[in-house]
Design an enzyme around this catalytic site. Structure first.
Site, mmCIF file in Angstrom:
data_model
loop_
_atom_site.group_PDB
_atom_site.id
_atom_site.type_symbol
_atom_site.label_atom_id
_atom_site.label_comp_id
_atom_site.label_asym_id
_atom_site.label_seq_id
_atom_site.Cartn_x
_atom_site.Cartn_y
_atom_site.Cartn_z
ATOM 1 N N SER A 106 49.043 13.093 -30.136
ATOM 2 C CA SER A 106 49.872 14.143 -29.497
ATOM 3 C C SER A 106 50.698 14.536 -30.557
ATOM 4 C CB SER A 106 50.706 13.433 -28.274
ATOM 5 O OG SER A 106 49.753 13.125 -27.283
ATOM 6 N N CYS A 157 46.021 10.184 -19.360
ATOM 7 C CA CYS A 157 47.400 10.685 -20.068
ATOM 8 C C CYS A 157 48.183 11.445 -18.985
ATOM 9 C CB CYS A 157 47.162 11.425 -21.203
ATOM 10 S SG CYS A 157 45.716 10.616 -22.322
ATOM 11 N N THR A 208 58.780 5.993 -42.884
ATOM 12 C CA THR A 208 57.923 4.889 -43.521
ATOM 13 C C THR A 208 56.591 4.674 -42.723
ATOM 14 O OG1 THR A 208 60.101 3.965 -43.913
ATOM 15 C CG2 THR A 208 58.037 2.426 -43.883
HETATM 16 C C1 LIG Z 1 69.437 5.096 -42.484
HETATM 17 C C2 LIG Z 1 67.975 5.392 -42.293
HETATM 18 N N1 LIG Z 1 67.611 6.567 -41.554
HETATM 19 C C3 LIG Z 1 66.306 6.601 -40.981
HETATM 20 C C4 LIG Z 1 65.345 6.036 -41.686
HETATM 21 C C5 LIG Z 1 63.824 6.264 -41.136
HETATM 22 O O1 LIG Z 1 63.189 5.354 -40.744
HETATM 23 P P1 LIG Z 1 61.596 5.382 -40.270
HETATM 24 O O2 LIG Z 1 61.044 4.762 -41.896
HETATM 25 O O3 LIG Z 1 61.461 4.324 -39.504
HETATM 26 O O4 LIG Z 1 61.226 6.573 -40.007
HETATM 27 C C6 LIG Z 1 65.560 5.023 -42.688
HETATM 28 C C7 LIG Z 1 64.756 4.429 -43.418
HETATM 29 O O5 LIG Z 1 63.679 4.504 -43.842
HETATM 30 C C8 LIG Z 1 66.828 4.786 -43.091
HETATM 31 O O6 LIG Z 1 67.442 3.914 -43.649
HETATM 32 C C1 LIG Z 2 41.905 15.321 -26.167
HETATM 33 C C2 LIG Z 2 43.185 14.608 -26.274
HETATM 34 N N1 LIG Z 2 43.979 15.151 -27.201
HETATM 35 C C3 LIG Z 2 45.088 14.401 -27.421
HETATM 36 C C4 LIG Z 2 45.206 13.133 -26.832
HETATM 37 C C5 LIG Z 2 46.773 12.434 -27.277
HETATM 38 O O1 LIG Z 2 46.465 11.561 -28.197
HETATM 39 P P1 LIG Z 2 47.591 10.234 -28.369
HETATM 40 O O2 LIG Z 2 47.461 9.439 -26.939
HETATM 41 O O3 LIG Z 2 47.177 9.474 -29.439
HETATM 42 O O4 LIG Z 2 48.880 10.921 -28.600
HETATM 43 C C6 LIG Z 2 44.260 12.662 -26.001
HETATM 44 C C7 LIG Z 2 44.584 11.210 -25.416
HETATM 45 O O5 LIG Z 2 45.499 10.902 -25.221
HETATM 46 C C8 LIG Z 2 43.256 13.376 -25.833
HETATM 47 O O6 LIG Z 2 42.380 12.693 -24.934
#
Ligand SMILES: Cc1ncc(COP(=O)(O)O)c(C=O)c1O
Ligand SMILES: Cc1ncc(COP(=O)(O)O)c(C=O)c1O
Ligand code: FES
Ligand code: FES
Lengths: 392, 146, 392
Positions: free
Chosen positions: A73, A326, A238
């Protein structure tokens, strides 16, 4: 334990053992942040680089054309919104089809509210788009064509190469949602001429919450998730290292013995189709007879309603779906089935059985034996059935 | 990220330090962006007989300083001037793309020291034309390379 | 095996064993799509509902105010873009600070290009925003204030309650990035008056690629990821069930013995700060002395450069960072350290050591012993040091 026959591989798949084994070390042994320069971090970085190579190779892309995301998605949203906002100076018109997954359709509907224009191509009784219509829909301000590779409900496979050729000849970007196709159909993005392609791990025995977007070199689009410098500064956050490693392992397994695997699925599929057709009256196969996903079976079963069918099947241990899993948060009849011309009743009475790598001949036989009496029982309850059967 | 050779030079840098009463000194870098390299030369009969360096910089800056000093020691001044940053990087079995600019710092430090020598001794060398040791080597503009 | 001392818990954390144990069943035993109505699907649905309750409880939110995402960056992007696009009829002005994570800053910069206006509040030498300045920055068209709970580099904790009060009194939405704070500071969103809050699992011994956004009931924002009906139709995509379950388990563990856990981290932190200050000349603690994350130590070490320090520490098995790991793709000096008034040299010579649940007294002693000779060796190489030491 109760017998459990899982026939909903298009909704999601269990992780393969090899996939889990590949992921495990990255949870707590080699868990470093890939952005870090010390040993722990480099191990993670290498694991991601390696995974990227594997995914790239599986679709004949270059490694630097693969961007990992949080699922199919997100990939669809990124591709469509990214192209829309990144090219709005060129035009505000997008073309898609009426039978796309909601991740594409609802994104397009959102963009309409934000000032874009969208053409939703209709499809024929098999779910195929019409190439002539596509050509005619292209305008001077068209910036994107997004047509799915294979449909998640009825399994129909679109003429992707022809669509890409039309898009390329008009200098319009072409995105395809290949979430269902990847791992089930050989895909060569170069040969097919695809600009952007969405894929997802959990449909091919990989983990949920990991996907990727193939972005052909040179394609200009905005980011969906801004922040850190991950994914060559195009998708922040990350990296989900175990998820990415698991995705690559799943892709690798899917492409080993690819032909054999497809032959196996196809033969089970055809056996199930033939078996049910033979045993149950008033049923109709939805989708294309041959241009369909190897594991997809979708029937409309007259006079009965999908949910009660699913519940009855669940009671005998059979897990499958009616319309897209879905979208089952909504009770509206499936937009895909309505688009191929089914009546509301037929759409409501649809049953999707999707076959996967763990499906056995016995599973198929079990369904062929269990389904007819359930259908019969529900039909006996149905006021629509009595007329046909000449009840009073 | 770094080759074994880079790490080896980083951990055991050759020719670190200063030369007392050097025949030439060069310093390059932009203190603003954090990296500075200083090079000391002893030159006899146009041959570099000793070389020492000091570097405030990343791992790759230290390793390239070390490698550059090894590569010019015993060479003529003209030979040293011909040393390119690419040659230094290659001698280290390569550098990551974002770190190539660090090797430029080493090349510039050598040039800058020789410029000092040429000026003091009224000499002309091929390759020094147009070299300005005070020019800001704005080598930190690599953020958007990709 | 070489000794390994991991002191980069703010970059990411290893999974706790209990977390992994909670996740494992959802990979291949109970793997169904939560949107499906059959048994497999209901198991997954229940697991997610349960996880949502746990996360909600840990911040005193209601369950239907928690929305799972693909990580902290997605949460930040969703909150900020969602509020911006969803309220642009009311105004186009956003207030944030100069020391936010890039997931916030780069999102704001993107919005500026799209026609929004952003005020970046400066901070004092400790990294604190000025409340008076915040008040003065609010305009009639201000729609959002986004100020992080605690900073990822220098650990400074902002006066969140006061900021929320100011925002609420002016009817401006208040979002806080609590990715670093969650699990390390007690958070009660109701008492603090927070409207939106981003959190992430991998900073609290949960899995990478899972996060959540707390959205107070009634807050209006656009979706970031459109598609299926998941997360009450506000965030599409098949749910990462193992990730979500792992996140909840990690949150649960973090909030068990919360006070004890914080006391432990704080005492190790203060021991490390005191030990290094005593043994190394010319070093300066960055951030606030007391209003700081319990596990955060950040020093500027004069005359030397961060990367060479990190590499040398890695050689003796110590993993830590210089500036934010999430941003180390760029070699520019950290925007946070520049904002608190450091020179380029001091910013370049910064060292962040972040302590976590697996850190021991011995680890701290090891660092206190290993770091001084490494600093001395690098200083001997530095042309900046000779001047101080009276070299020629
Ligand atoms: C303060 C802060 N905000 C956002 C993030 C982003 O989080 P994530 O790595 O889960 O996308 C981080 C760390 O990477 C962070 O330390
Ligand atoms: C054709 C199609 N596109 C998109 C998605 C969305 O993928 P996801 O569930 O990984 O977000 C799905 C299944 O959920 C799908 O069958
Ligand atoms: S009667 Fe139950 S969904 Fe319509
Ligand atoms: S000299 Fe290496 S980063 Fe500048």
């Amino acid at each position: 334990m109760k017998k459990r026959v899982y026939l909903d591989y298009s909704a999601t798949t269990p992780l393969k053992q090899e996939v889990l084994d590949a992921m495990l070390p990255h949870f707590n042994a080699s868990f470093g942040n890939p952005s870090s320069i010390y040993t722990y971090g480099r191990e993670s970085k290498n694991a991601i680089d390696n995974a990227r190579d594997i995914i790239a190779k599986s679709i004949n892309a270059k490694s630097d054309e693969i961007f990992f995301t949080g699922g199919g998605s997100e990939s669809d949203n990124w591709a469509i919104k990214g192209i829309a906002y990144g090219n709005k100076h060129k035009g505000k018109h997008i073309i898609t089809s009426k039978i796309e997954h909601h991740a594409v359709l609802h994104t397009c509907e959102y963009l309409e509210k934000e000032g874009f224009e969208v053409t939703y191509l209709k499809v024929d009784e098999y779910g195929l788009v019409n190439l002539q219509e596509l050509k005619e829909a292209i305008r001077s301000d068209t910036i994107l064509i997004s047509i799915m590779f294979a449909n998640n409900e009825i399994g129909t496979i679109q003429p992707i190469k022809e669509i890409a050729e039309i898009a390329n000849s008009k200098q319009v970007y072409f995105h395809t949602d290949a979430v269902q196709a990847f791992g089930n159909i050989k895909i060569d993005v170069k040969e097919l001429g695809i600009d952007l392609m969405s894929i997802s791990a959990h449909k091919i025995y990989g983990p949920k919450g990991t996907g990727a977007l193939y972005i052909k070199k040179g394609v200009k689009l905005h980011q969906l998730i801004h922040g850190g410098a991950q994914e060559k500064k195009r998708r922040a956050g990350t990296e989900n290292v175990p998820g990415i490693v698991g995705f690559a392992k799943a892709a690798e397994l899917a492409h080993e013995n690819f032909d054999e695997h497809i032959k196996h699925l196809t033969s089970l599929r055809d056996k199930l189709i033939a078996g049910l057709k033979e045993k149950i009256e008033y049923i109709h196969l939805n989708g294309h007879p041959t241009k369909r996903l190897p594991g997809n079976v979708n029937f409309s079963i007259e006079f009965i309603e999908g949910e009660s069918l699913l519940l009855s099947l669940d009671m005998v241990g059979i897990a499958c779906s009616s319309g897209s899993a879905c979208t089952s948060g909504s009770l509206d009849p499936s937009h895909v089935l309505m688009s191929i011309g089914l009546t509301h009743e037929l759409a409501h009475g649809s049953l999707r059985l999707t076959i996967g790598d763990f499906t056995t001949e016995e599973d198929i036989e079990y369904v062929i034996n269990q389904l007819p009496p359930i259908v019969e029982k529900l039909r006996q309850m149905s006021p629509l059935y009595e007329k046909v059967k000449g009840g009073n | 990220m770094y080759s074994d050779k880079v790490m080896e030079h980083f951990m055991n840098p050759r020719n670190v330090g200063e030369i007392e009463n050097p025949d030439a000194v060069g310093q390059v870098g932009n203190p603003k962006c954090g990296d500075i390299m200083k090079m000391y030369l002893r030159i006899e009969n146009d041959v570099i007989t000793d070389v020492k360096f000091k570097t405030f910089g990343c791992g790759s800056a230290i390793a390239t300083s070390s490698m550059a000093t090894e590569m010019i020691k015993g060479k003529t001044v003209q030979e040293a001037l011909n040393l390119s940053n690419k040659a230094v990087a290659e001698a280290l079995d390569g550098l990551p793309p974002v770190k190539m600019h660090c090797s430029v710092l080493a090349e510039q430090a050598v040039k800058s020291a020789i410029y000092d020598y040429a000026k003091k001794n009224n000499k002309q060398y091929e390759g020094l034309e147009g070299f300005d040791p005070n020019e800001e080597h704005d080598h930190h503009h690599h953020g958007d390379e990709e």
